[in-house]
Design a protein around this motif. Structure first.
Motif, mmCIF file in Angstrom:
data_model
loop_
_atom_site.group_PDB
_atom_site.id
_atom_site.type_symbol
_atom_site.label_atom_id
_atom_site.label_comp_id
_atom_site.label_asym_id
_atom_site.label_seq_id
_atom_site.Cartn_x
_atom_site.Cartn_y
_atom_site.Cartn_z
ATOM 1 N N THR A 226 0.787 -1.126 0.187
ATOM 2 C CA THR A 226 -0.016 0.002 0.073
ATOM 3 C C THR A 226 0.859 1.171 -0.071
ATOM 4 O O THR A 226 0.495 2.229 -0.278
ATOM 5 C CB THR A 226 -0.959 0.058 1.183
ATOM 6 N N ARG A 227 1.969 1.087 0.387
ATOM 7 C CA ARG A 227 2.883 2.382 0.664
ATOM 8 C C ARG A 227 4.226 2.023 -0.455
ATOM 9 O O ARG A 227 4.504 2.996 -1.079
ATOM 10 C CB ARG A 227 3.645 2.529 1.815
ATOM 11 N N THR A 229 4.400 1.589 -3.640
ATOM 12 C CA THR A 229 4.007 1.435 -4.830
ATOM 13 C C THR A 229 5.034 1.926 -6.035
ATOM 14 O O THR A 229 6.140 2.194 -5.646
ATOM 15 C CB THR A 229 2.848 2.900 -5.090
ATOM 16 N N ASP A 230 4.552 1.704 -7.282
ATOM 17 C CA ASP A 230 5.732 1.844 -8.187
ATOM 18 C C ASP A 230 6.429 3.239 -8.100
ATOM 19 O O ASP A 230 7.598 3.432 -8.351
ATOM 20 C CB ASP A 230 4.952 1.643 -9.679
ATOM 21 N N LYS A 231 5.469 4.373 -7.949
ATOM 22 C CA LYS A 231 5.993 5.713 -7.801
ATOM 23 C C LYS A 231 6.932 5.850 -6.842
ATOM 24 O O LYS A 231 7.977 6.426 -6.748
ATOM 25 C CB LYS A 231 4.624 6.768 -7.751
ATOM 26 N N ARG A 232 6.633 5.409 -5.623
ATOM 27 C CA ARG A 232 7.333 5.278 -4.304
ATOM 28 C C ARG A 232 8.504 4.746 -4.462
ATOM 29 O O ARG A 232 9.732 5.041 -4.093
ATOM 30 C CB ARG A 232 6.690 4.665 -3.145
ATOM 31 N N ILE A 233 8.600 3.481 -5.453
ATOM 32 C CA ILE A 233 9.761 2.930 -5.636
ATOM 33 C C ILE A 233 10.970 3.773 -6.468
ATOM 34 O O ILE A 233 11.943 3.626 -6.029
ATOM 35 C CB ILE A 233 9.768 1.333 -6.334
ATOM 36 N N GLN A 234 10.140 4.253 -7.155
ATOM 37 C CA GLN A 234 11.229 5.410 -8.047
ATOM 38 C C GLN A 234 11.575 6.303 -7.346
ATOM 39 O O GLN A 234 12.850 6.758 -7.646
ATOM 40 C CB GLN A 234 10.505 5.779 -9.441
#
Length: 251
Positions: A226-227, A229-234
């Motif tokens: 939930t935290r 995310t693909d965006k957070r990974i980047q």
């Protein structure tokens, strides 16, 4: 702290050693030019290093080089180096900056052993991992990250040593698929665990080598999907790669 070496001869001795390590074997004349010193001063420095066993002169070419005593000295330091003492401050800082749990593992056979864990204070979800527990290489980000630093023959050997079980519906149990992920990790500089070991948890991992250049360690950032995310990974990837660089330069 003094800005100038209080013992000038020590400054010159170590400069001579550092120069020899970069360019040797070298003649007296060439070394004198490199050090920007006259031949007599350079010769005294070399004579001192030879006397202490840190340099040698080839009887045929008359050129100078460092001796193996320097290597033995560095090995003594490296053998007593506590890897956890080196990485702990970096991993603590990474956990605080990202707000997520950070793990550090060491290769042991076909598994990785958790030898350090920095649990996020902001994390309401506790990871099942514990220091001393083990995780298979084939279903973990840290496993892929360490494998990325190995030859394919070694990767295949480690794969064959594993018992491949579907821990989640995302677990990779096919060697070709695993190898593809490893090659992707090698290209990118980091590996991912997409709920392959623990359902609901994603990880970003990078490998670290020991002082002999062997792929033996890795660290990761883990978080609920939930935290993470693909965006957070980047967003996290540059931080992870920067910490890897700082550890390798600091170690």
């Amino acid at each position: 702290m003094e800005s100038k070496n209080p013992i000038q001869v020590a400054d010159r001795l170590f400069l001579a050693m550092e120069t020899l390590s970069k360019i040797g074997p070298v003649s007296l004349a060439d070394l004198s030019r490199e050090l920007n010193l006259n031949k007599s001063t350079t010769h005294r420095l070399l004579s001192s290093l030879i006397y202490m066993g840190y340099a040698k002169q080839d009887s045929e070419t008359q050129k100078y080089d460092l001796s193996l005593k320097v290597l033995a000295l560095s090995n003594c330091l490296l053998e007593r180096l506590d890897i956890l003492e080196v990485v702990r401050p970096y991993l603590k800082s990474l956990s605080q900056e990202t707000g997520e749990t950070v793990h550090f593992v060491q290769l042991d056979g076909s598994e990785a052993v958790y030898i350090y864990k920095e649990e996020s204070r902001q994390n309401s979800v506790r990871m099942v991992s514990k220091v001393g527990s083990r995780i298979p290489l084939y279903c973990s980000g840290v496993g892929k990250a360490m494998a990325a630093g190995m030859e394919e023959s070694q990767i295949h050997k480690l794969w064959d040593a594993c018992t491949h079980k579907k821990l989640t519906r995302h677990t990779i149990t096919d060697y070709d698929t695993f190898l593809k992920e490893v090659k992707e990790a090698r290209k990118n500089g980091y590996a991912l665990d997409n709920e392959e070991n623990e359902l609901g948890v994603r990880c970003i991992a990078v490998g670290l080598t020991d002082y002999k250049g062997r792929s033996r360690y890795a660290f990761s950032i883990s978080a609920p999907v939930t935290r993470m995310t693909d965006k957070r990974i980047q967003e996290i990837i540059p931080l992870v790669l920067q910490v890897k660089k700082e550890i390798e330069q600091g170690a």
